[in-house]
Design a protein around this motif. Structure first.
Motif, mmCIF file in Angstrom:
data_model
loop_
_atom_site.group_PDB
_atom_site.id
_atom_site.type_symbol
_atom_site.label_atom_id
_atom_site.label_comp_id
_atom_site.label_asym_id
_atom_site.label_seq_id
_atom_site.Cartn_x
_atom_site.Cartn_y
_atom_site.Cartn_z
ATOM 1 N N ALA A 179 0.830 -1.207 0.000
ATOM 2 C CA ALA A 179 0.000 0.000 0.000
ATOM 3 C C ALA A 179 0.861 1.252 0.000
ATOM 4 N N PRO A 180 0.356 2.335 -0.602
ATOM 5 C CA PRO A 180 1.077 3.608 -0.554
ATOM 6 C C PRO A 180 0.994 4.208 0.843
ATOM 7 N N VAL A 181 2.021 4.926 1.226
ATOM 8 C CA VAL A 181 2.040 5.597 2.528
ATOM 9 C C VAL A 181 2.539 7.029 2.339
ATOM 10 N N GLY A 182 2.464 7.798 3.398
ATOM 11 C CA GLY A 182 3.019 9.144 3.351
ATOM 12 C C GLY A 182 2.113 10.164 2.679
ATOM 13 N N SER A 183 2.728 11.177 2.107
ATOM 14 C CA SER A 183 2.007 12.356 1.614
ATOM 15 C C SER A 183 1.021 12.045 0.505
ATOM 16 N N PHE A 184 1.413 11.185 -0.443
ATOM 17 C CA PHE A 184 0.485 10.887 -1.543
ATOM 18 C C PHE A 184 -0.763 10.188 -1.029
ATOM 19 N N LEU A 190 3.109 17.531 -2.909
ATOM 20 C CA LEU A 190 3.386 18.683 -3.751
ATOM 21 C C LEU A 190 3.725 18.213 -5.166
ATOM 22 N N HIS A 191 3.731 19.159 -6.110
ATOM 23 C CA HIS A 191 4.156 18.847 -7.475
ATOM 24 C C HIS A 191 5.562 18.244 -7.451
ATOM 25 N N GLY A 192 5.783 17.221 -8.262
ATOM 26 C CA GLY A 192 7.103 16.632 -8.385
ATOM 27 C C GLY A 192 7.476 15.678 -7.278
ATOM 28 N N SER A 193 6.558 15.389 -6.379
ATOM 29 C CA SER A 193 6.888 14.514 -5.255
ATOM 30 C C SER A 193 6.931 13.050 -5.687
ATOM 31 N N ASP A 194 7.708 12.274 -4.952
ATOM 32 C CA ASP A 194 7.796 10.835 -5.200
ATOM 33 C C ASP A 194 6.661 10.107 -4.488
ATOM 34 N N ILE A 195 6.644 8.782 -4.671
ATOM 35 C CA ILE A 195 5.656 7.937 -4.005
ATOM 36 C C ILE A 195 6.385 7.046 -3.007
ATOM 37 N N ASP A 196 5.796 6.892 -1.845
ATOM 38 C CA ASP A 196 6.308 5.951 -0.852
ATOM 39 C C ASP A 196 5.381 4.747 -0.813
ATOM 40 N N LEU A 197 5.970 3.571 -0.928
ATOM 41 C CA LEU A 197 5.204 2.325 -0.956
ATOM 42 C C LEU A 197 5.755 1.384 0.109
ATOM 43 N N VAL A 205 14.769 15.042 7.552
ATOM 44 C CA VAL A 205 15.317 14.829 8.889
ATOM 45 C C VAL A 205 16.835 14.741 8.839
ATOM 46 N N TYR A 206 17.385 14.107 7.789
ATOM 47 C CA TYR A 206 18.833 13.925 7.758
ATOM 48 C C TYR A 206 19.595 15.234 7.570
ATOM 49 N N THR A 207 18.894 16.328 7.230
ATOM 50 C CA THR A 207 19.531 17.637 7.191
ATOM 51 C C THR A 207 19.076 18.506 8.364
ATOM 52 N N GLY A 208 18.456 17.869 9.361
ATOM 53 C CA GLY A 208 18.063 18.576 10.564
ATOM 54 C C GLY A 208 16.674 19.165 10.563
ATOM 55 N N GLY A 209 15.894 18.916 9.502
ATOM 56 C CA GLY A 209 14.559 19.498 9.394
ATOM 57 C C GLY A 209 13.448 18.570 9.834
ATOM 58 N N LEU A 210 12.251 18.845 9.348
ATOM 59 C CA LEU A 210 11.052 18.082 9.694
ATOM 60 C C LEU A 210 10.648 17.173 8.547
ATOM 61 N N SER A 211 10.332 15.929 8.859
ATOM 62 C CA SER A 211 9.765 15.033 7.854
ATOM 63 C C SER A 211 8.307 15.417 7.607
ATOM 64 N N SER A 212 7.721 14.872 6.557
ATOM 65 C CA SER A 212 6.307 15.145 6.269
ATOM 66 C C SER A 212 5.418 14.679 7.415
ATOM 67 N N TYR A 213 5.752 13.522 7.984
ATOM 68 C CA TYR A 213 4.975 12.998 9.106
ATOM 69 C C TYR A 213 5.141 13.898 10.327
ATOM 70 N N GLY A 214 6.372 14.335 10.581
ATOM 71 C CA GLY A 214 6.616 15.228 11.700
ATOM 72 C C GLY A 214 5.856 16.539 11.556
ATOM 73 N N LEU A 215 5.845 17.103 10.333
ATOM 74 C CA LEU A 215 5.115 18.338 10.091
ATOM 75 C C LEU A 215 3.623 18.145 10.343
#
Length: 352
Positions: free
Chosen positions: A43-48, A54-61, A162-172
């Protein structure tokens, strides 16, 4: 709450055509996964999946192997998935990589037909996280619009990983859900649920965003407390077991789907991010109701320096962000027949 903010979010989100291409890409990937593991849940997960891409985003499966997960096994499964994707011409060897030694083994590739990036992992965490966020956003759709705008703002400043110190989509998403749950809990002490919903309806997106940014940039004591988004409660760090020691420089948000997980454990640029939030809040407070979409987008989009070079607050929170590099290049060890040792395959992914 129809406003230019909602119109801008619609512009930034994936279009109907983009969503169709991603669904077709998913169908191809899911078919390969199920041909290997017929009983697995794919199943797909995450933002999609939760409608905040957003435009140009990848898919997480996610491939859920139903209780037989192990890190060592997942690395083997990732390699098997890559082999089948290439064999069935879903992707090409030059646009795929396996990260078997990562904390969560993953296959990263670009669909050769639709040119959509896909990340496939072998764990169950993403499924429960996505279901939780989707349920919350379906109940309060205004949060989905806010998340899309804030994701665009974070991405333009490279605070979205997260690996650059920011927020993941889930964290946001949890910061937005948590904020409104905290407000609901606080207001419930002095008013009814109907009064709370009236408080929401009386505010447009501009006011909601300003209130959210004020909470995160000024009102919440990040250094000493942690957030329980589902409860809408703030606790002293360490009292709930999510923060085992004092970590004054890190954001701490408990995972509603896993009480042992601190979602934002890697967000080490939180104080620099808070300074940027103050700048955004100040800009949003001056927005007029008849603002044009291009002008509004420029507020969320980084268009040069946000602080003067001699500004003391900028110097204080400067840190080492200039040394962080985007992970656009993937590395994978490969072994060819008759080769002694291993070689490194260099795979560069371009934005779609």
């Amino acid at each position: 709450m129809a406003s230019p903010f909602a119109a801008l979010a619609a512009r930034l989100a994936i279009s109907a055509e983009g969503a169709l291409k991603r669904n077709l890409t998913l169908d191809r990937s899911v078919a390969i996964a199920r041909s290997i593991w017929p009983q697995a849940r794919v199943a797909p997960v995450g933002s999609f999946a939760n409608g905040t891409s957003l435009h140009g985003s990848d898919i997480d499966l996610v491939v859920d192997t139903r209780g037989i997960y192990s890190r060592a096994g997942a690395g083997i499964w990732a390699q098997k998935m890559e082999d089948e994707l290439i064999k069935n011409r879903i992707t090409k060897p030059t646009t795929t990589a396996v990260h078997a030694s990562a904390r969560v083994p993953i296959v990263t590739y670009i669909d050769s037909k639709y040119l959509i990036g896909v990340d496939i992992s072998f764990t169950t965490n993403g499924l429960t996280n996505t279901e939780y966020v989707r349920r919350e956003l379906d109940e309060r759709p205004y949060m989905r619009t806010m998340i899309i705008l804030l994701k665009y703002w974070l991405k333009s400043r490279r605070y979205n990983k997260v690996y650059t110190g920011g927020l993941s989509s889930y964290g946001l998403a949890l910061t937005v859900i948590g904020y409104f749950n905290v407000r609901k809990t606080v207001k419930a002490r002095n008013c009814t649920v109907e009064d709370y919903h009236r408080w929401i309806e009386e505010r447009d997106y501009q006011r909601l965003l300003v209130d959210y940014l004020a909470f995160w940039s000024c009102q919440w004591k990040l250094a000493s407390t942690m957030l329980e988004p589902a409860e809408g409660a703030i606790y002293k760090k360490g009292t709930k077991g999510h923060c085992g020691k004092a970590r004054n420089s890190l954001l701490c948000i408990a995972d509603p789907t896993d009480p042992t997980n601190d979602v934002t454990n890697g967000t080490y640029k939180i104080f620099k991010l808070r300074e940027a939030m103050k700048v955004l809040r100040n800009k949003l407070e001056t927005v007029q109701q008849d603002v044009e979409l291009d002008a509004l987008e420029n507020i969320f989009k980084k268009t040069g320096r946000e602080w003067p070079e001699d500004d003391q607050s900028r110097q204080k929170f400067k840190g080492k962000s200039g040394k962080a590099k985007s992970k656009q290049i993937k590395m994978r060890k490969i072994r060819k027949p008759g080769m002694v040792g291993t070689a490194i395959r260099r795979v560069t992914f371009s934005a779609d």
